[in-house]
Design a protein around this motif. Sequence first.
Motif, mmCIF file in Angstrom:
data_model
loop_
_atom_site.group_PDB
_atom_site.id
_atom_site.type_symbol
_atom_site.label_atom_id
_atom_site.label_comp_id
_atom_site.label_asym_id
_atom_site.label_seq_id
_atom_site.Cartn_x
_atom_site.Cartn_y
_atom_site.Cartn_z
ATOM 1 N N ILE A 47 -8.050 13.505 -14.783
ATOM 2 C CA ILE A 47 -8.105 12.553 -13.669
ATOM 3 C C ILE A 47 -6.776 12.599 -12.932
ATOM 4 C CG2 ILE A 47 -8.411 10.137 -13.025
ATOM 5 C CD1 ILE A 47 -10.032 9.760 -15.553
ATOM 6 N N PRO A 48 -6.755 13.028 -11.710
ATOM 7 C CA PRO A 48 -5.482 13.083 -10.971
ATOM 8 C C PRO A 48 -4.969 11.684 -10.666
ATOM 9 C CG PRO A 48 -7.320 13.581 -9.512
ATOM 10 C CD PRO A 48 -7.898 13.493 -10.900
ATOM 11 N N PRO A 49 -3.665 11.468 -10.689
ATOM 12 C CA PRO A 49 -3.117 10.135 -10.380
ATOM 13 C C PRO A 49 -3.376 9.761 -8.924
ATOM 14 C CG PRO A 49 -1.363 11.766 -10.520
ATOM 15 C CD PRO A 49 -2.611 12.457 -10.980
ATOM 16 N N THR A 50 -3.645 8.471 -8.732
ATOM 17 C CA THR A 50 -3.919 7.955 -7.390
ATOM 18 C C THR A 50 -2.596 7.586 -6.723
ATOM 19 O OG1 THR A 50 -6.045 7.109 -8.129
ATOM 20 C CG2 THR A 50 -5.165 6.235 -6.059
ATOM 21 N N ILE A 51 -2.308 8.178 -5.627
ATOM 22 C CA ILE A 51 -1.063 7.940 -4.897
ATOM 23 C C ILE A 51 -1.417 7.470 -3.491
ATOM 24 C CG2 ILE A 51 1.085 8.928 -4.029
ATOM 25 C CD1 ILE A 51 0.932 10.980 -6.275
ATOM 26 N N THR A 52 -0.926 6.280 -3.158
ATOM 27 C CA THR A 52 -1.158 5.745 -1.818
ATOM 28 C C THR A 52 0.021 6.131 -0.922
ATOM 29 O OG1 THR A 52 -2.368 3.876 -2.758
ATOM 30 C CG2 THR A 52 -1.597 3.659 -0.486
ATOM 31 N N LYS A 53 -0.249 6.935 0.051
ATOM 32 C CA LYS A 53 0.794 7.384 0.964
ATOM 33 C C LYS A 53 1.005 6.337 2.054
ATOM 34 C CE LYS A 53 -0.046 12.319 0.209
ATOM 35 N NZ LYS A 53 -0.338 13.628 0.855
ATOM 36 N N MET A 54 2.261 5.913 2.236
ATOM 37 C CA MET A 54 2.580 4.916 3.244
ATOM 38 C C MET A 54 3.658 5.472 4.173
ATOM 39 S SD MET A 54 2.686 1.509 0.805
ATOM 40 C CE MET A 54 2.664 0.399 2.209
ATOM 41 N N ARG A 55 3.509 5.164 5.422
ATOM 42 C CA ARG A 55 4.503 5.594 6.398
ATOM 43 C C ARG A 55 5.786 4.783 6.233
ATOM 44 N NH1 ARG A 55 -0.038 4.795 9.433
ATOM 45 N NH2 ARG A 55 0.911 2.925 10.319
#
Length: 228
Positions: free
Chosen positions: A67-75
């Motif tokens: 399961i790949p880690p969930t990364i939330t990309k933020m500006r």
Amino acid sequence: MGAQTSKVARKLPTKARPETLSNVPKESPATLGSMSSASESKNEFIEEDSMDPHLAENLRSLGPVTIPPTITKMRPSDTMLGIIHKRHQEEKREIKGLTVSDGLISIDSLFTLLEQRKRLNPGEIEQPEIRQAMMKKYELDEATLSTLLKYYNTMAIMPPAIDDKEERRNGVWVNDKVDWESKVKQVDERNSRIKKARQEAMKDNNRATQPKLKEQEQKLKDLFDEDY
């Protein structure tokens, strides 16, 4: 009768089918006598009985699931990123202690400061050494301290009024220890006056009813005297 004659007579098979002979069970109820009772733990027989060879083979071919880690990309310009960063700074500041930094003061420190003001004698809050000690303790400048003392305060709780059926306690603004004691004294004096007035009213009521009682007693006494 026609319905009965139309029925086809059923016959039992005389020979076993080939597929039935190929799937003859290896165990019989006689050989399973030692395993008739329920087992609380899984033994070899239970494991083999519940095993699905096709499912196990398919699972082995798939291998472990990654399961790949969930990364939330933020500006970098995102407002929420600044809020999260500010919140982390506040949490670290609260952990360090009840001190003030960057022009901020915690709720606990503000409460302690305002409670300290209420316990000073009149005029002490204006003394330079007192103000300097407060500014150093709470890390405030002169303008901020003056603003807090002018526009903010904690409630001083008064004794309940004797004529209040719900016995509520009012909160009032006090500037120093003497002011606090004076307002508590005012409430106590008012309660004393109300209590005294009630006692006087009860006495007047008793005095007003006593002649009537004596008159009734005299009439009863005269009535009984006439009978004799």
